[in-house]
Design an enzyme around this catalytic site. Structure first.
Site, PDB file in Angstrom:
ATOM      1  CD  GLN A 537      90.140  37.958  25.033  1.00 39.12           C
ATOM      2  OE1 GLN A 537      89.242  37.288  25.540  1.00 39.12           O
ATOM      3  NE2 GLN A 537      91.420  37.613  25.123  1.00 39.12           N
ATOM      4  CB  CYS A 538      86.247  39.676  18.866  1.00 37.88           C
ATOM      5  SG  CYS A 538      84.832  39.794  17.808  1.00 37.88           S
TER       6      CYS A 538
END
Ligand code: ZN
Lengths: 672, 157
Positions: A537-538
């Site tokens: 997600q990062c």
């Protein structure tokens, strides 16, 4: 030795230096282009002994205006006729070509040029055609000599039978004082060995019997004369009419090194009679026979040494061979070269991985991605350029194309695919497309040997993790956090007679008991909004991270390929803080060292740990129940998963365990 | 270590002796410029009934400050032997080839098989008593790649 037969002549053969073809190609492309009119070139023969039959050599200096000045080598002026098509080459009138060259020698005799420059009595022609697409060079050398001039041989003997050592020394001193451009043909006084330039024949017309007719010979066979004497006869017949029908003493100068001393010991005295009849030669001979002994042209393919692409491939391979020869004699470079690699994800990691694979000599690389190159990409993703963003090129294709620009020897392909993910429902309208995508991905995985999971989302790794396992591929995974990375190899399945050793202070996990990327995760993908240190997600990462992780995942893959157990190679996991793997530990390693299961790195502390985890029986990607469901139900099962990732949790019994705390991270903290 | 000046000096000396011996060494390239010239010799040799032309070049390696021996081997049609073929011709089969590599010729900028210069410096120190360390070095390492200097060259060492 008295003989009453005709003197035999050993013809020249051709010897082409590689640099000749380089220069020839350059001139053909840049200067001559479609010009066919013929180009003057230089050839060289040596009068210094070798064990070889006489040859005329051409090299890059052959194209110079002035011939090279090399001690021991005599220059011959020749002509190159390069044809533009194979038809012109074949249809060329060869008899006419060598006759024209012979007529030129004749001209040079009667116009007196040969008097000043005796070398003009020798000549050669080269007929050529180059197929520069295939790097095929066709060529035929001719060394013109009159066809009907014969010498009746009376004596042919070593000069040592005639002269003592002092006399031979005197001969050599005089010979070495002669200019190289007069050494082709000259006169030697029979008594005091004074040497005169060839032009002296005109003034010495009446006293020629006091001289040896001398020439530098490229032939070292004691029974024969070299080819050059033929044209010398023609010259003598023209200028010395009193010698016609008479016996003439020739000296064939042959220089050799005897016990460290330069000597004329191998030189010959040839006593022979010139013919009486004389006129301009009607026919000229001298085309060289080819390697099959036939009158015909020769062909050489120079792709490997002229084609820049071949040069690049050779250089890359050689670089790796040097590693083999110097450091790792047992490394199997062919195995690496032939490994078919599939890169799922063509972003920062994909670019780095592809480049390191190239460095290892991998030749088959396929990229998969579903996005186009954006303006932020080129600075971090080493295969892309600004132009790719402007053109909006699909990443997979751009990566494949640019990889070829870096190294044309690579077979790279790009596929624009969106990998279906758990919890991303498939509607009626996209069903067919999803099925095609799954089939395509399956085919790509089946066709490859090593699969790299380099995507930027966790969910998209699920399907290739499963497929890679089912089809028995080596699967490697790299994932990035902001300043952390995870690089790992997935466990394989199947049985092996692997007698792996235990090492004190370490836990050993066989390759078929190692876990996958999802084994450490307690939840199924698809609802991963909560924070994870190593989750995708990062997408904001320290720029160096992808280079580090990309390099590590390739090095790990190479180590697996060099391990005799391949994916079955065990991983060792440190149980005691003080335990160390040392040289004499009975670790099951490969020539490149140990094979960890995973590498976790932390840039904030610049540290790295090597945890190893066993496969998790309730893993949502690699557990037996999931593999079995795919094997029996195929796409139908996958579709259920795409529509709801809850299916995975239900099947593996994860739902009941959901309350258990995540204890897998322990592996990591333990080992520090 | 040998600087360029010394290298050129020894090169010329070897060339003069070669001329006397008719040994075929020539100085090629640009003699005036630093690292522009090199010594070259072609040696024809029969191997398995085929004529092969060994082209030896003695060049100067700027980064190591030592001479370097490069060579290529050609057939009479101009095709070049690949490294594995060279190794076969030179009779290296089975032995690890520790120092033979392929590098770009510093003057011609084309790939040549090269005896890697990494150990040459030590060797040059070893023959520092020689009046011509270039010749001492070449006569010692040449035979590994089929280049034998005549005994007469020892007169200049
Ligand atoms: Zn798993």
């Amino acid at each position: 030795m008295e003989q009453s037969q005709l003197l035999q002549f050993v013809p020249f053969s051709s010897c082409i230096n590689h640099s000749f073809w380089n220069k020839y190609t350059e001139i053909k492309l840049d200067v001559d282009k479609l010009e066919e009119k013929g180009r003057s070139i230089w050839g060289y023969y040596s009068y210094i002994e070798s064990q070889l039959s006489p040859f005329i050599e051409v090299d890059s200096t052959s194209f110079n205006i002035k011939g090279a000045d090399l001690k021991g080598q005599l220059a011959v002026a020749g002509k190159l006729f390069n044809k533009n098509t194979i038809e012109n080459f074949k249809d060329c009138d060869k008899m006419g070509l060598i006759k024209a060259s012979g007529d030129e020698i004749w001209e040079n005799i009667i116009n007196g040029k040969c008097l000043k420059s005796p070398g003009l009595l020798n000549s050669f022609v080269v007929l050529s055609f180059a197929d520069l697409k295939k790097y095929n060079y066709y060529y035929w050398f001719g060394f013109p000599a009159p066809s009907n001039v014969n010498l009746k041989l009376n004596v042919i003997e070593d000069i040592s039978g005639k002269f003592n050592n002092d006399q031979m020394d005197q001969l050599y001193v005089n010979y070495s004082n002669l200019c190289e451009d007069q050494k082709h043909f000259f006169l030697v006084h029979k008594e005091h060995f004074e040497m005169k330039h060839l032009e002296a024949v005109v003034d010495l017309k009446d006293t020629l019997d006091q001289y040896y007719m001398a020439f530098s010979d490229a032939c070292f066979d004691p029974k024969y004369s070299g080819w050059v004497l033929k044209n010398f006869m023609l010259f003598l017949m023209y200028y010395c009419d009193k010698l016609r029908g008479k016996q003439v003493d020739f000296l064939s100068f042959r220089v050799s090194r005897e016990n460290g001393k330069i000597s004329l010991l191998k030189s010959l005295l040839i006593r022979a009679s010139l013919p009486e009849e004389f006129g301009k030669p009607e026919a000229w001979i001298g085309w060289e026979r080819n390697e099959r002994g036939k009158m015909g042209p020769r062909m050489v393919n120079l792709k490997s040494s002229i084609d820049p692409q071949c040069l690049a491939e050779t250089a890359v391979d050689l670089n790796l061979k040097l590693m083999k020869w110097r450091l790792l004699p047992d490394i199997d470079l062919e195995k690496i070269k032939n490994a078919k690699c599939l890169l799922l994800g063509s972003g920062t990691l994909g670019c780095s991985v592809a480049r390191v694979l190239l460095g290892w000599g991998v030749r088959q690389i396929k990229f998969v991605d579903n996005s186009t190159v954006s303006y932020s990409n080129p600075v971090r993703q080493s295969l892309f350029t600004y132009e790719d963003c402007v053109a909006g090129k699909p990443k997979a294709q751009a990566a494949a194309d640019n990889l070829k620009k870096i190294f044309p020897g690579v077979e790279s392909e790009g596929y624009n695919l969106t990998i279906p993910m758990p919890g991303h429902p498939v509607g009626e309208s996209t069903l067919e497309h999803t099925k095609e995508t799954v089939d395509k991905l399956r085919d790509l995985i089946v066709e490859s040997d090593v699969v790299f999971l380099l995507m930027d989302s966790r969910e998209s790794r699920w399907l290739p993790t499963l497929l890679g396992l089912v089809y028995g591929k080596l699967v490697l995974n790299a994932a990035l956090g902001f300043d952390t990375y995870l690089v790992m190899r997935h466990g394989v399945r199947g049985e092996t007679q692997n007698c792996s050793n235990n090492v004190k202070g370490f836990k050993m996990i066989k390759g078929n008991n190692l876990g996958c990327y999802f084994c450490n995760d307690i939840t199924a993908p698809g609802n991963s909004l909560k924070d994870r240190s190593l989750d995708q997600q990062c997408t904001v990462t320290r720029p160096g991270i992808s280079q580090i992780a990309g390099a590590l995942v390739v090095e790990l893959a190479i180590s697996i390929l060099q391990h005799k157990l391949g994916g079955f190679a065990p991983a060792y996991y440190k149980m005691q803080k003080s335990a160390e793997i040392c040289e004499d530990s009975a670790v099951e390693d490969c020539i490149l060292g140990v094979l960890p299961h995973s590498l976790r790195g932390f840039l904030s502390t610049f540290t790295q740990v090597l945890p190893a985890t066993e496969k998790y029986n309730q893993c949502i990607a690699c557990s037996d129940s999931i593999v079995e469901a795919y094997r029996t139900k195929g796409f139908e099962f996958l579709l259920n998963v795409f529509n709801s990732s809850q299916v995975l949790e239900d099947m593996t019994g994860l739902t009941e365990m959901y309350t258990l705390k995540d204890n897998t991270i322990m592996d990591m903290s333990d080992s520090e | 270590m040998l600087d360029w000046e010394e290298f050129s000096k020894h090169l010329s000396q070897m060339k003069s002796l070669s001329d006397e011996l008719l040994d075929g060494w020539a100085i090629l390239g640009k003699t005036g410029t630093e690292n522009g010239a090199y010594l070259a010799k072609k040696v024809p040799r029969l191997f398995e009934e085929a004529l092969l032309l060994f082209e030896y070049n003695v060049v100067y390696d700027l980064s190591y400050g030592v001479p370097k021996l490069c060579f290529n081997v050609f057939r009479t049609d101009g095709s070049m032997l690949q490294l594995n073929e060279c190794i076969h011709v030179l009779g290296f089969d089975g032995e690890p080839v520790l120092v033979l590599t392929q590098m770009d010729h510093p003057v011609l900028q084309r790939p040549f098989f090269t005896l890697h210069p990494c150990k040459t410096s030590e060797f040059m120190d070893f023959c520092s008593n020689s009046k011509n360390p270039l010749v001492s070095w070449l006569s010692a390492i040449g035979p590994t790649v089929g280049l034998n200097l005549a005994n007469e060259y020892s007169q200049c060492t």
